[in-house]
Motif scaffolding. Structure first.
Motif, PDB file in Angstrom:
ATOM      1  N   LYS A 115      55.310-102.873 -51.695  1.00 45.03           N
ATOM      2  CA  LYS A 115      54.818-102.671 -50.328  1.00 45.03           C
ATOM      3  C   LYS A 115      54.144-103.931 -49.802  1.00 45.03           C
ATOM      4  CE  LYS A 115      51.756 -99.741 -47.571  1.00 45.03           C
ATOM      5  NZ  LYS A 115      50.797 -98.596 -47.590  1.00 45.03           N
ATOM      6  N   PHE A 116      53.329-104.563 -50.654  1.00 48.80           N
ATOM      7  CA  PHE A 116      52.651-105.792 -50.255  1.00 48.80           C
ATOM      8  C   PHE A 116      53.665-106.885 -49.947  1.00 48.80           C
ATOM      9  CE2 PHE A 116      50.783-109.918 -51.145  1.00 48.80           C
ATOM     10  CZ  PHE A 116      49.580-109.862 -50.459  1.00 48.80           C
ATOM     11  N   GLU A 117      54.661-107.039 -50.818  1.00 44.64           N
ATOM     12  CA  GLU A 117      55.673-108.074 -50.621  1.00 44.64           C
ATOM     13  C   GLU A 117      56.447-107.841 -49.322  1.00 44.64           C
ATOM     14  OE1 GLU A 117      59.355-110.220 -53.030  1.00 44.64           O
ATOM     15  OE2 GLU A 117      58.628-108.247 -53.663  1.00 44.64           O
ATOM     16  N   ALA A 118      56.803-106.586 -49.063  1.00 44.51           N
ATOM     17  CA  ALA A 118      57.552-106.267 -47.848  1.00 44.51           C
ATOM     18  C   ALA A 118      56.730-106.531 -46.593  1.00 44.51           C
ATOM     19  CB  ALA A 118      57.997-104.810 -47.889  1.00 44.51           C
ATOM     20  N   THR A 119      55.422-106.334 -46.681  1.00 44.20           N
ATOM     21  CA  THR A 119      54.545-106.505 -45.522  1.00 44.20           C
ATOM     22  C   THR A 119      54.197-107.968 -45.265  1.00 44.20           C
ATOM     23  OG1 THR A 119      53.577-104.321 -45.918  1.00 44.20           O
ATOM     24  CG2 THR A 119      52.344-105.829 -44.495  1.00 44.20           C
ATOM     25  N   HIS A 120      53.938-108.712 -46.339  1.00 46.80           N
ATOM     26  CA  HIS A 120      53.366-110.047 -46.174  1.00 46.80           C
ATOM     27  C   HIS A 120      54.272-111.194 -46.626  1.00 46.80           C
ATOM     28  CE1 HIS A 120      49.505-108.216 -45.211  1.00 46.80           C
ATOM     29  NE2 HIS A 120      49.631-107.449 -46.271  1.00 46.80           N
ATOM     30  N   LEU A 121      55.258-110.920 -47.474  1.00 50.69           N
ATOM     31  CA  LEU A 121      56.054-112.011 -48.038  1.00 50.69           C
ATOM     32  C   LEU A 121      57.549-111.704 -48.023  1.00 50.69           C
ATOM     33  CD1 LEU A 121      53.742-112.729 -51.121  1.00 50.69           C
ATOM     34  CD2 LEU A 121      53.972-114.187 -49.107  1.00 50.69           C
ATOM     35  N   ALA A 122      57.981-110.894 -47.064  1.00 49.53           N
ATOM     36  CA  ALA A 122      59.378-110.447 -47.052  1.00 49.53           C
ATOM     37  C   ALA A 122      60.360-111.605 -46.947  1.00 49.53           C
ATOM     38  CB  ALA A 122      59.597-109.463 -45.899  1.00 49.53           C
ATOM     39  N   ASP A 123      59.996-112.637 -46.193  1.00 51.11           N
ATOM     40  CA  ASP A 123      60.907-113.767 -45.992  1.00 51.11           C
ATOM     41  C   ASP A 123      60.499-114.984 -46.823  1.00 51.11           C
ATOM     42  OD1 ASP A 123      58.553-114.214 -44.652  1.00 51.11           O
ATOM     43  OD2 ASP A 123      59.487-115.080 -42.866  1.00 51.11           O
ATOM     44  N   TYR A 124      59.644-114.781 -47.809  1.00 46.94           N
ATOM     45  CA  TYR A 124      59.166-115.903 -48.619  1.00 46.94           C
ATOM     46  C   TYR A 124      60.210-116.238 -49.676  1.00 46.94           C
ATOM     47  CZ  TYR A 124      55.676-118.807 -51.005  1.00 46.94           C
ATOM     48  OH  TYR A 124      54.978-119.851 -51.556  1.00 46.94           O
ATOM     49  N   SER A 125      60.538-117.521 -49.794  1.00 47.25           N
ATOM     50  CA  SER A 125      61.597-117.923 -50.721  1.00 47.25           C
ATOM     51  C   SER A 125      61.170-119.162 -51.515  1.00 47.25           C
ATOM     52  CB  SER A 125      62.885-118.212 -49.952  1.00 47.25           C
ATOM     53  OG  SER A 125      63.918-118.598 -50.820  1.00 47.25           O
ATOM     54  N   PRO A 126      61.395-119.132 -52.845  1.00 46.27           N
ATOM     55  CA  PRO A 126      61.892-117.990 -53.609  1.00 46.27           C
ATOM     56  C   PRO A 126      60.850-116.880 -53.707  1.00 46.27           C
ATOM     57  CG  PRO A 126      61.278-119.768 -55.089  1.00 46.27           C
ATOM     58  CD  PRO A 126      61.149-120.328 -53.704  1.00 46.27           C
ATOM     59  N   ALA A 127      61.315-115.651 -53.775  1.00 45.84           N
ATOM     60  CA  ALA A 127      60.422-114.496 -53.814  1.00 45.84           C
ATOM     61  C   ALA A 127      59.584-114.532 -55.086  1.00 45.84           C
ATOM     62  CB  ALA A 127      61.228-113.209 -53.769  1.00 45.84           C
ATOM     63  N   PRO A 128      58.295-114.230 -54.977  1.00 48.76           N
ATOM     64  CA  PRO A 128      57.458-114.193 -56.178  1.00 48.76           C
ATOM     65  C   PRO A 128      57.861-113.032 -57.082  1.00 48.76           C
ATOM     66  CG  PRO A 128      56.225-113.429 -54.273  1.00 48.76           C
ATOM     67  CD  PRO A 128      57.521-113.948 -53.756  1.00 48.76           C
ATOM     68  N   ALA A 129      57.671-113.222 -58.378  1.00 49.46           N
ATOM     69  CA  ALA A 129      57.974-112.159 -59.332  1.00 49.46           C
ATOM     70  C   ALA A 129      56.906-111.067 -59.246  1.00 49.46           C
ATOM     71  CB  ALA A 129      58.046-112.732 -60.744  1.00 49.46           C
ATOM     72  N   ARG A 130      57.299-109.825 -59.551  1.00 48.20           N
ATOM     73  CA  ARG A 130      56.391-108.684 -59.463  1.00 48.20           C
ATOM     74  C   ARG A 130      55.997-108.218 -60.857  1.00 48.20           C
ATOM     75  NH1 ARG A 130      60.509-106.748 -56.009  1.00 48.20           N
ATOM     76  NH2 ARG A 130      60.934-105.125 -57.546  1.00 48.20           N
ATOM     77  N   PHE A 131      54.694-107.850 -60.987  1.00 46.41           N
ATOM     78  CA  PHE A 131      54.172-107.418 -62.280  1.00 46.41           C
ATOM     79  C   PHE A 131      53.146-106.303 -62.089  1.00 46.41           C
ATOM     80  CE2 PHE A 131      55.413-111.830 -62.674  1.00 46.41           C
ATOM     81  CZ  PHE A 131      56.091-111.885 -63.881  1.00 46.41           C
ATOM     82  N   THR A 132      52.916-105.555 -63.173  1.00 49.00           N
ATOM     83  CA  THR A 132      51.810-104.605 -63.234  1.00 49.00           C
ATOM     84  C   THR A 132      50.851-104.945 -64.363  1.00 49.00           C
ATOM     85  OG1 THR A 132      53.138-103.110 -64.618  1.00 49.00           O
ATOM     86  CG2 THR A 132      53.154-102.716 -62.232  1.00 49.00           C
ATOM     87  N   ASP A 133      51.086-106.061 -65.033  1.00 48.21           N
ATOM     88  CA  ASP A 133      50.241-106.531 -66.138  1.00 48.21           C
ATOM     89  C   ASP A 133      49.920-107.999 -65.897  1.00 48.21           C
ATOM     90  OD1 ASP A 133      49.285-107.667 -68.553  1.00 48.21           O
ATOM     91  OD2 ASP A 133      50.307-106.145 -69.753  1.00 48.21           O
TER      92      ASP A 133
END
Length: 332
Positions: free
Chosen positions: A43-61
């Motif tokens: 949700k955060f990526e879609a709201t604030h970084l949707a067009d950011y390239s390269p896309a940051p990797a996502r983690f929960t740890d």
């Protein structure tokens, strides 16, 4: 380093502002995002970084994020009582740390975090606004150079609809927040006072009202510094008008200023309003100052030391409110 690789830990609330600032900084590459669920990160990526390239990797740890992305620094905006754990983990991983206020909520933890930063040779800053503002730089330099004489008194207030908008959220859970409005938005006003006056605190006397919640909503705080300066700070969390200011009263003039963001200033010399005060320091965000410090281009405007001083003050405020007596804060 040519680019500072940055990870973002905690994707709620104010982290969106940090993402906006960092993505516009040409010296930064955002490489990782982390929160407790992948849904929150998406949700955060879609709201604030949707067009950011390269896309940051996502983690929960966080540990896995640091191992996979090899960042230089991390921005931490998790619930307050988790800051110490997350800050120490990041320092152990060799990262520079930008910590949303408050740095931590336990005085001993503040000292341990500062010691770890020194041991690792890493920068720790606290995300306070006013130390990066030209207006508060002017206030502190005026206190130092005595161009308006001796500082004698400081008065400040902050009002927000804080109680209503944080109902049901972690900010009203003392196990996660460490306290209420005084530890949250009030931290900006109190840090503005401490950062500007630059003196040890001799004594604190405080009253608080929780308004039936688990945390403080309204506070009235009196502070006396070793150098004789006296301050009164009122923090309201139950007012629909979002407002606030600070007044620094000297024996040859005074300064009114926005105590949370430093967005405006009025200066009186003698009894006359100074129409165009000489504000010469450059304007910057805490984010840009931190990145410049990591690159060796600037000195950080805050440090773990600011976190220690603020933590000691909050301990004294809460003890005074609990006991109904003046308290001498811990030092050193």
């Amino acid at each position: 380093m040519s680019l500072v690789k940055v990870c973002l830990l905690g994707t709620g609330g104010f982290m969106g502002v940090h993402a906006k600032r960092l993505r516009s900084n040409p010296d930064v590459r955002i490489v990782g995002l982390c929160d407790v669920t992948d849904e929150l990160v998406k949700k955060f990526e879609a709201t604030h970084l949707a067009d950011y390239s390269p896309a940051p990797a996502r983690f929960t740890d966080p540990a896995k994020m640091y191992a996979a992305t090899a960042p230089d620094a991390v921005f931490i905006a998790t619930p307050h009582t988790l800051h110490f754990q997350h800050g120490m983990q990041a320092l152990e991983a060799g990262l520079h740390v930008f910590m949303e206020k408050p740095m931590v909520t336990v005085a001993d933890d503040a000292r341990r975090l500062a010691a770890k930063a020194t041991e690792k040779g890493r920068i720790v800053v606290v995300g306070y606004n006013t130390p990066c503002s030209p207006e508060f730089t002017f206030v502190r330099e005026t206190i130092r150079n005595k161009s308006l004489g001796k500082l004698e008194l400081v008065m400040g207030y902050l009002s927000q609809d804080w109680m209503r908008i944080t109902t049901g959220l972690w900010r009203q859970n003392p196990q996660l927040s460490g306290g209420g409005q005084a530890y949250d938005s009030g931290a900006h006003l109190l840090n503005s006072l401490l950062w500007s006056v630059e003196a040890d605190i001799a004594e604190v006397f405080a009253f608080m009202d929780n308004h039936g919640t688990p945390v403080d909503i309204n506070s009235s705080i009196n502070i006396r510094f070793d150098n004789g300066v006296m301050a009164g700070i009122v923090i309201s969390g139950n007012c629909p008008a979002n407002d606030g200011f600070m007044t620094f009263i000297f024996d040859k003039g005074k300064i009114d200023v926005d105590g949370c963001g430093g967005s405006w200033i009025k200066v009186w010399k003698g009894g006359q309003l100074v129409k165009y005060p000489q504000i010469t320091s450059p304007e910057q965000t805490p984010d840009d100052n931190f990145i410049a410090a990591v690159l060796g281009r600037a000195q950080p405007t805050t440090s773990a030391r600011n976190g220690i001083i603020k933590c000691d003050l909050m301990d004294a405020i809460y003890e005074s409110a609990r006991t109904g007596k003046p308290v001498k804060p811990r030092r050193g």
